[in-house]
Design a protein around this motif. Structure first.
Motif, mmCIF file in Angstrom:
data_model
loop_
_atom_site.group_PDB
_atom_site.id
_atom_site.type_symbol
_atom_site.label_atom_id
_atom_site.label_comp_id
_atom_site.label_asym_id
_atom_site.label_seq_id
_atom_site.Cartn_x
_atom_site.Cartn_y
_atom_site.Cartn_z
ATOM 1 N N ILE A 469 0.851 -1.183 0.000
ATOM 2 C CA ILE A 469 0.000 0.000 0.000
ATOM 3 C C ILE A 469 0.890 1.238 0.000
ATOM 4 C CG2 ILE A 469 -1.663 1.316 1.379
ATOM 5 C CD1 ILE A 469 -2.854 -1.324 2.294
ATOM 6 N N HIS A 470 0.648 2.137 -0.925
ATOM 7 C CA HIS A 470 1.510 3.309 -1.062
ATOM 8 C C HIS A 470 0.990 4.529 -0.302
ATOM 9 C CE1 HIS A 470 -1.482 3.811 -4.275
ATOM 10 N NE2 HIS A 470 -1.256 5.110 -4.180
ATOM 11 N N LEU A 471 -0.049 4.329 0.497
ATOM 12 C CA LEU A 471 -0.635 5.400 1.307
ATOM 13 C C LEU A 471 -0.353 5.082 2.766
ATOM 14 C CD1 LEU A 471 -3.812 5.273 -0.834
ATOM 15 C CD2 LEU A 471 -2.272 7.228 -0.791
ATOM 16 N N VAL A 472 0.381 5.945 3.418
ATOM 17 C CA VAL A 472 0.957 5.640 4.727
ATOM 18 C C VAL A 472 0.295 6.482 5.807
ATOM 19 C CG1 VAL A 472 3.093 5.591 6.086
ATOM 20 C CG2 VAL A 472 3.155 5.084 3.629
ATOM 21 N N TYR A 500 -10.556 5.558 0.390
ATOM 22 C CA TYR A 500 -10.758 5.395 1.832
ATOM 23 C C TYR A 500 -12.216 5.051 2.104
ATOM 24 C CZ TYR A 500 -6.231 7.638 1.856
ATOM 25 O OH TYR A 500 -4.915 7.937 1.617
ATOM 26 N N GLU A 501 -12.421 3.968 2.865
ATOM 27 C CA GLU A 501 -13.774 3.461 3.108
ATOM 28 C C GLU A 501 -13.935 3.180 4.595
ATOM 29 O OE1 GLU A 501 -16.636 -0.211 1.550
ATOM 30 O OE2 GLU A 501 -14.570 -0.006 0.818
ATOM 31 N N LEU A 502 -14.941 3.792 5.208
ATOM 32 C CA LEU A 502 -15.194 3.599 6.631
ATOM 33 C C LEU A 502 -15.708 2.185 6.874
ATOM 34 C CD1 LEU A 502 -14.969 5.274 9.224
ATOM 35 C CD2 LEU A 502 -17.383 5.851 8.964
ATOM 36 N N ASN A 510 -8.335 1.313 0.013
ATOM 37 C CA ASN A 510 -8.388 0.618 -1.275
ATOM 38 C C ASN A 510 -7.401 1.303 -2.222
ATOM 39 O OD1 ASN A 510 -10.727 -0.972 -0.380
ATOM 40 N ND2 ASN A 510 -11.880 0.929 -0.602
ATOM 41 N N SER A 511 -6.126 1.037 -2.027
ATOM 42 C CA SER A 511 -5.100 1.809 -2.738
ATOM 43 C C SER A 511 -5.127 1.568 -4.240
ATOM 44 C CB SER A 511 -3.712 1.480 -2.183
ATOM 45 O OG SER A 511 -3.421 0.098 -2.310
ATOM 46 N N GLN A 512 -5.734 0.451 -4.672
ATOM 47 C CA GLN A 512 -5.790 0.179 -6.107
ATOM 48 C C GLN A 512 -6.678 1.164 -6.852
ATOM 49 O OE1 GLN A 512 -7.001 -1.814 -3.757
ATOM 50 N NE2 GLN A 512 -9.164 -2.209 -4.214
#
Length: 545
Positions: A469-472, A500-502, A510-512
């Protein structure tokens, strides 16, 4: 780990208008001087232009300087603006401002509208013909420094790392690319720019920049309603007082229109969804009637610089410089940055060529910031320096009126002696979440308005799901839980891609789905999210954006 090593005179990060203009100019100067200058351009998109998105109305002034015969060469910039309107929207009406009332800086007639992605593809062809080595599909994963602290180049991202962080069967290590000078032109909010700003303290005394989010669609509409060369800009509804920003609609090409909504970061309501407001924008009678019977061909989003002169970092550091939107040269009044980005590329190339000619190696390119300040980039940014602060303080209607008054005084030869400071960093203005929604959610109809997943189909996103995942997240779990309670996970609303999903008391990533717009890093109220480049070639595959 053993890495291949390649060396060049100049390495350019990003094949946007700034990076490609710099590459072309360097090779032009090499030919004029008879001295070889090797140039490499890295581009994280799978192809040149696939990560480029802009409105776009383009002032050709820098293109005229770089390639005076661009028209004869067949550049894909063919629709000249002939009709230009500024309109104030209410929920049901569109009120046009008399053209004579607009300051001359806002006159778009004689400029060009089209696809910036197509223009960058064409510029890439011109660069290659001059001997520039272009490497699409390679991201700059990490900077490299020498013992004295000068930037010596970058390491490209490894390929074939799986989601667990392990080397898969297709693993290929990144390459170390060294250069005497590295020009960073990766656009607004780039991860390499962030690292260099921190390492060299380029923002000392400046503070954070200011940003907004642009969301765009391209439509093909019935020919009877198409008016090639017509440019419309909109203020007012649907954002109103909830957020600064406005819409645009440009007619160009073969029955094509580009339409979009720019939302300034710094709004207070954490439940605001720029994506939904953009979909709502299309339901205005003026827009809906134009699009009726048409077909949506493309969707995308990107963050834009809005801070202007007061937000510029130091432009140079040992071994390199910042260009284009990586520095923040967008003219907020005109809502244009392509011409300033290209001009910055020309000026940086000339400073690098002079340094190489003098035998300097990885020194500060002091000629570059001085040239920027003395050029028409510097003049435009000085002239419009108060526009963003006025909009931030007084809102779209009064802020635009005050900005217009200042521009009319400037046209009369009266320059205001003051420079207004920006308010506190925009992200800090977001208020705690309150129960309920600011307005009912829009129900998409699948013809005019869409949900995020349907819109993403038009962005042609390509991510290998089995990659890290490239979102940190920067927060510790307790800090993250507190942030969610306080702000209600605003990233689930301001992200235009549904990344981003709650999920109960947590947020799933969902980085894709990522469009590489960087909104998550630039708009989070606690700066708790960081965007990093994924595996090279990943992301949107924009066509004609």
């Amino acid at each position: 780990m053993t890495r291949d090593l390649i060396e060049y005179d100049v390495l350019i990060i990003g094949a946007g208008p700034a990076g490609l203009a710099a590459a072309i100019r360097l090779r032009q100067l090499a030919a004029e001087s008879g001295r070889e200058i090797s140039v490499c351009v890295l581009e994280k998109g799978a192809q040149i232009g696939t990560h480029i998105l802009s409105g776009a109305v383009i002032d050709p002034v820098a293109l005229d300087e770089l390639l005076p015969d661009w028209r004869e060469r067949g550049a894909p910039l063919q629709t000249e603006v002939t009709h230009d309107e500024m309109l104030w929207l209410t929920e049901s009406r569109a009120i046009a401002a008399p053209h004579w009332s607009l300051p001359p800086q806002l006159d778009n007639r004689g400029l060009y509208t089209g696809s910036l992605g197509e223009l960058c593809r064409w510029l890439g062809e011109q660069a290659e013909a001059l001997g520039v080595e272009l490497y699409p599909g390679f991201s700059a994963a990490a900077p490299c420094f020498d013992a004295q602290g000068a930037l010596t180049g970058v390491i490209t991202g490894d390929m074939g790392i799986n989601a667990a962080g392990e080397q898969s069967a297709r693993f290929t290590p990144g390459i170390e690319i060294r250069a005497r000078y590295t020009l960073v032109a990766e656009g607004a909010g780039g991860s390499l720019t962030r690292e260099l700003e921190a390492h060299y303290r380029l923002r000392e005394g400046v503070g954070e920049s200011h940003y907004g989010l642009g969301i765009k669609e391209v439509w093909r509409i019935p020919r009877a309603r198409h008016r090639a060369g017509t440019v419309n800009h909109f203020l007012g509804w649907p954002l109103g007082r909830a957020a600064g920003g406005g819409g645009f609609l440009y007619h160009y090409g073969e029955d094509l229109v580009a339409l979009g909504l720019i939302t300034h970061f710094g709004y207070r309501d954490p439940q605001l969804s720029p994506f939904e407001e953009f979909q709502r924008f299309k339901t205005h009678p003026r827009i809906a009637a134009l699009l009726e019977g048409g077909e949506c061909l493309g969707y995308g989003a990107r963050s834009i610089n809005e801070g202007g002169l007061q937000s510029l970092p130091r432009l140079v550091f040992p071994g390199g410089a910042l260009l284009g939107c990586a520095a923040g040269f967008l003219n907020m009044l005109r809502l244009k940055g392509t011409h300033t980005a290209m001009k910055s590329g020309l000026l940086a190339a000339e400073a690098v060529a002079a340094a190489l000619g003098a035998g300097r190696r990885q020194d500060l390119l002091d000629d570059y910031p001085m040239a920027v300040a003395a050029s028409w980039i510097g003049r435009e940014l000085r002239d419009t320096r108060n526009v963003k602060p006025l909009l931030s303080r007084f809102g779209s209607f009064l802020g635009a009126a005050l900005s217009g008054a200042e521009m009319w005084l400037l046209a009369a030869g009266l320059r205001m002696p003051w420079t207004l400071a920006h308010p506190a960093p925009a992200r800090s203005r977001m208020a705690p979440a309150k129960p309920g929604s600011r307005r009912p959610a829009l129900k998409p109809d699948g013809r005019l308005t869409f949900d995020r997943n349907s819109a993403l189909m038009q962005a042609n996103i390509s991510h290998d799901h089995d990659q890290p995942i490239h979102l940190v997240r920067r927060n510790q779990p307790a800090e993250e839980a507190r942030r969610l309670r306080r702000f209600g996970a605003p990233e689930t609303r301001y992200c235009p891609a549904g990344v981003y999903e709650l999920d109960g008391d947590t947020v799933r990533i969902n980085s894709q789905n990522c469009l590489h717009c960087k909104a998550c890093e630039l708009n989070d109220p606690e700066h708790s999210l960081l965007w990093q480049a994924p595996e090279g070639g990943s992301g949107p595959q924009y066509v004609g954006m």
